[in-house]
Enzyme design. Structure first.
Site, PDB file in Angstrom:
ATOM      1  CG  ASP A  68     -34.681  39.927 -27.238  1.00 27.69           C
ATOM      2  OD1 ASP A  68     -34.489  39.084 -28.147  1.00 27.69           O
ATOM      3  OD2 ASP A  68     -35.698  40.632 -27.183  1.00 27.69           O
ATOM      4  CG  ASP A  70     -35.995  35.033 -27.115  1.00 29.08           C
ATOM      5  OD1 ASP A  70     -36.227  35.726 -26.110  1.00 29.08           O
ATOM      6  OD2 ASP A  70     -36.250  35.424 -28.269  1.00 29.08           O
ATOM      7  CG  ASP A 134     -41.923  32.863 -37.069  1.00 28.15           C
ATOM      8  OD1 ASP A 134     -40.766  32.457 -36.886  1.00 28.15           O
ATOM      9  OD2 ASP A 134     -42.305  34.009 -36.737  1.00 28.15           O
TER      10      ASP A 134
END
Ligand code: ATP
Ligand code: MG
Length: 378
Positions: A68, A70, A134
Site C-alpha cells: 500500500d 501511505d 520508528d
C-alpha cells in the site's frame, strides 16, 4: 546528491536532509501507484506539501512491490477531506484520512509534532514528523513529481547496509509504543535485515511491555504476520526475542515444553507461507488452520475417536472453545475460526457441518460430525 536546509534560531542555514535524485535512489516511476501519485499531485496543486512515506518507499528501494501507499502532508485532516470527495476522516484520537479509489484505500496523514514525544497527536512540520517514525528504513519521504527521496536519518544507507536502526531514542521507542518491537522483528525477518545488538538487547528487556497491549492491536499485528508470507521467519525471530509469548502464549508454552510440537508447528508455518505466496487472497480461516492444527491434534486421539452423532456435537463444541482459548489474546472473526477448525478436522478425516449463517449469540453446539468428510466439504 542534493541537500535540504532549514534555518536555526539565528537564521543561519542548517543542513537537515540528504535528497537523493532518481539516478541515485533508482525507484522506477512506473512502480508508483497512479492514484497515490494523483493524491500527492492534487494536494500540491492546492498549495499543500505532500509525499509518499513509510513502507512504500522502503519497499521500492529494496525492489519489492509495495502493498500500500501511505501519504503524508501538511494539510489538516479536515482540509484533506474537503479536497477529496471520496474520503473519510478516521480515528478519534489519531485523526487521519482514508481516501478511496474503488477497492483501494490510501491513508493520508498530517505531519505530527514531537511536542508530546513520539506518540502525541498534535500537528507539526516535516522536520518533526520524521523524528517520530520508528525505524530509519521507514522514515523516507518520496516526492513522485520531482522523483526525489528525502532522507533525514540515513535511511537509504541503512537499507543498503541491510540494518534496522531506530529513529526514536532507544530509551523511549518501546516505552512509548511496545508494538514497535513486533514491527522491528517483522522488518528484519521479511527483508533479511540485521538488528544491531543494542536493539535486540532492548527488545528482550522490554518484551513484558507488550503484556498490557489491547487484544485488538495484537490481533492486527498477528494478522499482518499471518498474511506476510514470512510467518515462519517472523515467528522464529519473535520467539528468539521473547515476544511470541505475548502474541500466542499457549502455543509458546507448548513449543517450549515439547520439541515435537515445536517442529510440527514451525513446519505448518512454512506451509502457511507457501499458501500465502501462491494465493494471496486465501480466506483467513484457511490460514488460521495452520496455526491451530497441532493444537487440535493434542485434544483427542482423532483416529480412535468413535463419532456417535451426539458425542460428535459435544466434541466439536469442545474443540471450538479450546481453539478460541488457544489463540487468545488474538480474537479472529468467529466465522473464520470456525472455518479453520472445520478445515483441520477434514484433514484429520472428520467431516463437520458448519451452519452457513452464524449469529452473534449462536452456540457452537449445532454442527455435528460427519463420517463422510468429502460430503461435508461440499
Ligand atoms: P507495511 O509494509 O507493513 O505497511 P509500514 O512501515 O508501511 O509497513 P504502516 O503501519 O503502514 O507500516 O505505517 C506507515 C508508516 O508510519 C511507517 O513506515 C512508519 O514510518 C510509521 N509508523 C507506523 N507505525 C508506527 C509506530 N508504531 N511508531 C512509529 N512510526 C510508525
Ligand atoms: Mg504501509
Amino acid at each position: 546528491m542534493l541537500f535540504r536546509y532549514s534555518r536555526d534560531k539565528r537564521g543561519k542555514p542548517v543542513r537537515k536532509a540528504i535528497v537523493y535524485t532518481k539516478d541515485e535512489h533508482k525507484i522506477p516511476r512506473e512502480k508508483i501507484d497512479r492514484d497515490a501519485f494523483y493524491i500527492v499531485e492534487h494536494l500540491r496543486n492546492c498549495g499543500c506539501d505532500a509525499y509518499i512515506v513509510g513502507g512504500a518507499v522502503r519497499d521500492l528501494i529494496v525492489g519489492k512491490s509495495p502493498k500500500d501507499f501511505d501519504i503524508v502532508t501538511d494539510a489538516t485532516p479536515s482540509r484533506i477531506k474537503k479536497l477529496f470527495r471520496n474520503s473519510r476522516i478516521i480515528g478519534k484520537r489519531f485523526r487521519l484520512v482514508h481516501v478511496f479509489f474503488g477497492e483501494k484505500i490510501f491513508e493520508v496523514s498530517t505531519f505530527r509534532s514531537i511536542c508530546e514525544g513520539s506518540v502525541g497527536n498534535s500537528f507539526g512540520t516535516m522536520d518533526e514528523d520524521v523524528q517520530r517514525r520508528d525505524f530509519t528504513l521507514n522514515a523516507l519521504y518520496y516526492d513522485p513529481i520531482k522523483e526525489y527521496v528525502i532522507d533525514y536519518v540515513g535511511g537509504v544507507e541503512d537499507i543498503r547496509k541491510k540494518v534496522v536502526k531506530p529513529v526514536i531514542p532507544l530509551d523511549r521507542i518501546f516505552v512509548d509504543d511496545p508494538v514497535r518491537m513486533l514491527r522491528a522483528v517483522k522488518f528484519a525477518s521479511t527483508l533479511g535485515f540485521k538488528m544491531p545488538h543494542a536493539l535486540k538487547h532492548k527488545i528482550r528487556k522490554c518484551s513484558p511491555l507488550l503484556s498490557p497491549i489491547s487484544p485488538s492491536r495484537l490481533t492486527e499485528e498477528m494478522l499482518k504476520i499471518i498474511n506476510s508470507g514470512h510467518s515462519y521467519e517472523i515467528i522464529a525471530e519473535a520467539m528468539e526475542m521473547d515476544l511470541y509469548m505475548y502474541l500466542q502464549p499457549i502455543a509458546s508454552q507448548m513449543i517450549f515444553d515439547d520439541k515435537k510440537f515445536e517442529a510440527s508447528y514451525m513446519e505448518h508455518l512454512k506451509e502457511l507461507d507457501a499458501l500465502v505466496r501462491e494465493h494471496k487472497d486465501a480466506r483467513l480461516g484457511k490460514k488460521l488452520a495452520f496455526l491451530i492444527y497441532d493444537f487440535i491434534t493434542t485434544l483427542t486421539d482423532w483416529k480412535q475417536e468413535v463419532l456417535t452423532k451426539s458425542a460428535a456435537g459435544e466434541l466439536y463444541t469442545k474443540t471450538w472453545s479450546e481453539c478460541r482459548h488457544f489463540v487468545l489474546p488474538i480474537n479472529p472473526q468467529r466465522t473464520e475460526l470456525e472455518y479453520a477448525i472445520k478445515d483441520v478436522l477434514l484433514k484429520l478425516g472428520v467431516g463437520v457441518r458448519i451452519p452457513k449463517k452464524i449469529t452473534k449469540n449462536a452456540v457452537a453446539t449445532k454442527p455435528g460430525f460427519n463420517k463422510n468428510p468429502q460430503k461435508a466439504a461440499q
